[in-house]
Every structure is written in C-alpha cells, then in structure tokens.
Design an enzyme around this catalytic site. Sequence first.
Site, PDB file in Angstrom:
ATOM      1  N   LYS A  79      -5.757   4.461  -5.010  1.00 48.43           N
ATOM      2  CA  LYS A  79      -5.931   5.880  -4.725  1.00 48.43           C
ATOM      3  C   LYS A  79      -7.307   6.317  -5.219  1.00 48.43           C
ATOM      4  O   LYS A  79      -7.735   5.926  -6.316  1.00 48.43           O
ATOM      5  CB  LYS A  79      -4.824   6.672  -5.423  1.00 48.43           C
ATOM      6  CG  LYS A  79      -4.814   8.165  -5.155  1.00 48.43           C
ATOM      7  CD  LYS A  79      -3.609   8.811  -5.840  1.00 48.43           C
ATOM      8  CE  LYS A  79      -3.545  10.304  -5.611  1.00 48.43           C
ATOM      9  NZ  LYS A  79      -2.340  10.902  -6.244  1.00 48.43           N
ATOM     10  N   SER A 153       0.458  13.351  -3.459  1.00 46.66           N
ATOM     11  CA  SER A 153      -0.943  13.303  -3.080  1.00 46.66           C
ATOM     12  C   SER A 153      -1.408  11.883  -2.764  1.00 46.66           C
ATOM     13  O   SER A 153      -2.485  11.673  -2.224  1.00 46.66           O
ATOM     14  CB  SER A 153      -1.812  13.884  -4.205  1.00 46.66           C
ATOM     15  OG  SER A 153      -1.632  13.157  -5.419  1.00 46.66           O
ATOM     16  N   SER A 177       3.885  12.734  -6.897  1.00 42.98           N
ATOM     17  CA  SER A 177       2.975  12.094  -5.947  1.00 42.98           C
ATOM     18  C   SER A 177       3.141  10.589  -5.835  1.00 42.98           C
ATOM     19  O   SER A 177       2.613   9.979  -4.908  1.00 42.98           O
ATOM     20  CB  SER A 177       1.524  12.413  -6.335  1.00 42.98           C
ATOM     21  OG  SER A 177       1.274  13.793  -6.220  1.00 42.98           O
TER      22      SER A 177
END
Length: 578
Positions: A79, A153, A177
Amino acid sequence: MNVPIPEKLTIEWLQEHYEKNDLTPRDVIVEIIARSAKDEEMNIWITPPSLELIEPYLEKLDSLSKESSPLWGIPFAIKDNIDLAGTPTTAGCSEYAYTPNEHASVVGRLIKAGAIPVGKANLDQFATGLVGTRSPYGETHNSFRPELISGGSSSGSAVSVARGQAVFGLGTDTAGSGRIPALLNNLVGFKSSLGAWSTKGVVPACASLDCVTVFAHSLEEAMLVDEQARGVEEADPWSREFAQPVSRLPKKIILPKNPLDFYGPFASEYREAWDRAVEQVKQLGLPVEYVDTTFLSEAAAILYDGPMVAERWAAVGRFVEENPGATFPVTEDVLRSGSASQYDATSVFTAQHQLQAYKLKAKQLFRDAVLVLPTAGGTWTRDQVRENPIATNSDMGRYTNHCNLLDLCAVAIPAGEAAENLPFGITLFSLADSEGLICGAADAFSELADEPTTFVAVCGLHMRGFPLEKQMNECRATFVREAVTAPKYQMIKLSSEPAKPGLIKQASGGGAISLEIWKMPLSTFGAFAASIPEPLGIGKVELEDGSEVPGFICQAYAADEAEDITALGGWRNVLVTS
C-alpha cells in the site's frame, strides 16, 4: 517456463513449482507485469509492477537460499502509505510524495525472508476512507464487479491479490481498511494486535491506532507472512511484544443480541448471507452467547464523531494548510473535522476516559471468547458513493470502526456469496493477547465450509484416552471440546465387556452428564453410526446451553438390568471410583 501460471497465486503453488524447477520468480514477475498492464483501467497501482523496479529484488534472490528464506520468490504488493526504499511514497497525494531511503520495518523483514515487492498500490488518500474511491489516481475497481466499490483504504493491495498480481498484499488498518477490502474481494484480511507489526515507515493516519495488515487467499498463508512481519521494532514507540499466535478454539462464541443494520442495494442479500453464516458458526460446536453489542458503535463514535479525530489532523493538517487544493475534496473535509474548535483538551480527556470504560467492558465480555460480526452490512456502487460520499463511507465502517479503539485483534474471512459475484464475509474479533482464538475459530469455520461434517457427542469409550478413541480417529473425527448435557439424563452402566455407559433422556428429573464433542465428516458418519451395537445408538443429545447435537444415546429398556450411575456425573468419574 514449463507450466502455466494460474489466475490465483498462492505461496503453496509457487513454492511447489520453484522446488520442481519448472518455474522461476522471473517467470512470475513477467506474468504479473503483463497482468497489471491488462488491468490498467482498474486503477490498482500508483507505482505499477515493472522490471526496473523489481530487478534488484530478483537479483537479491541469488544470494538467498530457499531453505532459509520462508518467502523466497513470493511477490507482494505494498500500500502506498508504506515505505519501499528508493520508490516514492505518495499516500495517494502526489504533492505529498517523498522518496524514502529505507524500507518500512515490515517491508524490510519480508524482503529479508525472500519476498519480492512488485509495486505500490492505490489507496484512499491518506488512508482516510473505506470505499476505494477517494484517490486522485482513480477509483480502484472491485475485482468481481467493476461497478461496485473495491473497499478502502487499502483498495489496490486487496485487488492486486484478487487479480493475481501479487500473492499477498500489505494494507493498513485504522478503522477497518485491512478488512473491508478483504470482504469485497473475497480474501482473508488479518489485522494483528496493535503494535504486533511495526508501523515504522508508515505514513500515520491515527498513529495510536494504525496497524499494518495482510491480504491473502487463506489464513494459513496470512500467518506465514505474520511469522516474518511480527516482532518488536526498537525504534518504533508504538511497537509491542506479542508472541506468534498458536491456533486454538475459544471457550465461546459471542453473537450480537441486538438487531443488525444492513444497507445499500444488496441489503436483503447481505442479511440472508449473515443468517446463513450464523447457522454455520453455531455448527462449530462451541457455546454461543448473545450480547448487546451497541457499545461497540458507541466506542467507534469517539473516533469519527468526537475529539479523537483530531489525531488525523495532527498527522497531516500542516500539509493540508500549506498546500491548498492538493487534497482530495472529501478527504480534506474529513481531515478538517479534526480541527473543530469544540475539540479542546477537556473533550479529549473526557473521550479517553469513556473509551477506557468501553475497553474494560470489552475485556470482560470477550475474555477467552471470539466475537463474530458481518465484516460489513452491505456495499455500494461507485456511482452511489460519489453521490453521497460521507454517509456511504460511514455505513461501511459500522462493524469495523470499534476494533482498534478497543485494542482488539481481528480477521476477516470469506463466508460464501450474498449473490452471484458478490462475496460475503464475517470478521472474528478477540482481545489483543488472544490472536490464537480468532485463528482457531477461523480455521474451524473454513473447515466446515470445505467438507460437510457433523458433531458427535460421546460419553464413554470413544472419549479421549479410552480404547475406542481409535474409531474416532479412523473416521477422521477431531476433538472439539468438553461439554455437559442438560440436567435431564440418566446414565447407566451396561453389563457388557468391557463395561460401557448408556445415556437415557428423562421426561423429568435426571442429571447433567459430562461428555465430549467431536466433529466427524459426514462421509464417515454413516458407517460409524451403523457400527454401534444395541442398546446404544445415535440420537439428539441436548446440551446445557439448550442446543442439540447428534450423539450416543441408549434405549430405555436397558435401564432395567443396569446400574444407575447418574450421580457420578460422567464416565471418567465412574472409573475413578471403581
């Protein structure tokens, strides 16, 4: 390359073919690069896979042995709020970007174990959102249905795994997330206890609550990653010592007593999927307790409807102020809510004291237990989120936001489909020092889904340590737990050789009898039941919590010439007094 590469990449499959020498990590990387180019419009990556990026890590494998490198040649996604040395970290905002000189702690540990970073994945900007649509790099598409949200996210990390562009993906989790994208893309999302994985080298959202997480196709593979990523980082003030989880079953399962809310265009399908999942959970053979869980949402409100949201503003507020227009509009609205004038020092301490009371309540309720909730109560189309970005995002966090605030660990696991190409999933929660419980419960739930089984209550020679335990093993039965019947049974000692007990349910009176619950595949259960001699047989045995499971019973006529041993409370006690 002598073997076609499957769409779903797993550690087990890659290691098998690396060992056979019919596949190399370079072969896999070339395929991943091609797949990412084909899926370019899905907006999975900010820094996509390329040979230029990955070549140094391929070369590094030459100096690592497969035997001493548990993740040798295993590609993973990162990420883009987690540092990879020499590659820009954007946190979903190009104006914020910087190029780190060193890896984030968890990334460095995984590379040391032989894993190959393949790219930096898209995310809701500054890790603020649960929908996957809040990125100037484009909305990450759902891996099954592009009109639906992918979850945030950690959107790109999850979708990269689902689309076969990584074996596992690193996400982060402050309020869900690392779990919502797992649900929406049919993956496992493991969130360890706060501090078990270092957040050094991670752009903070709420530093006191942030976790690094992993997406994988199975819990087993997620735990292989956990073995390498876990551990105290001396330079990380949030790092804590937690031992590697040892999978074990909890003493009980907790389900919500209060009605749950379902939402979005698939609300009814999600509700039905939840009902099915609850029935499967009950088949685990563990005691079930129903608890009012409304305090979880009350605790969660402290994060987004109270002063604790100011921690998000503390992380990036100065950047937002100094770079007008750089932040995604809805993200800026959320971040600026943390600078509200009503959030003074007094309100912060008041919230902390409220939260501490909620933590105590959670500790009391969830000790030696696992809480089960739907990972989410529905989902949305990307169009619907754009039309109402705040409310839809809030809905997605109804069953996730409380987790880190209450210092819980969690694992999101698949639980069938709500509709065609619409995955459903549940999340298992436990206390921070009890990660083994969520692993044990998740393993048991997954096994139920893989092979039809039934529980069998045994009260005599088939129990552990007795002569006929071998029959249970031959039938591939596994011990689940010790249990007690409802106080409605007579136990008799049959005049057989060897002596054995018989369990007879009474219309009135009787006692509670200790027994064991085992789990047996249905494929072997029929032959097992047919082999049981008269006057014994298989029927429904009522347990102390009111549930019923198949188990050994005895025909009533046998009591006429048998010794009543009910008062001893179980067969093991009979042998002690013999």
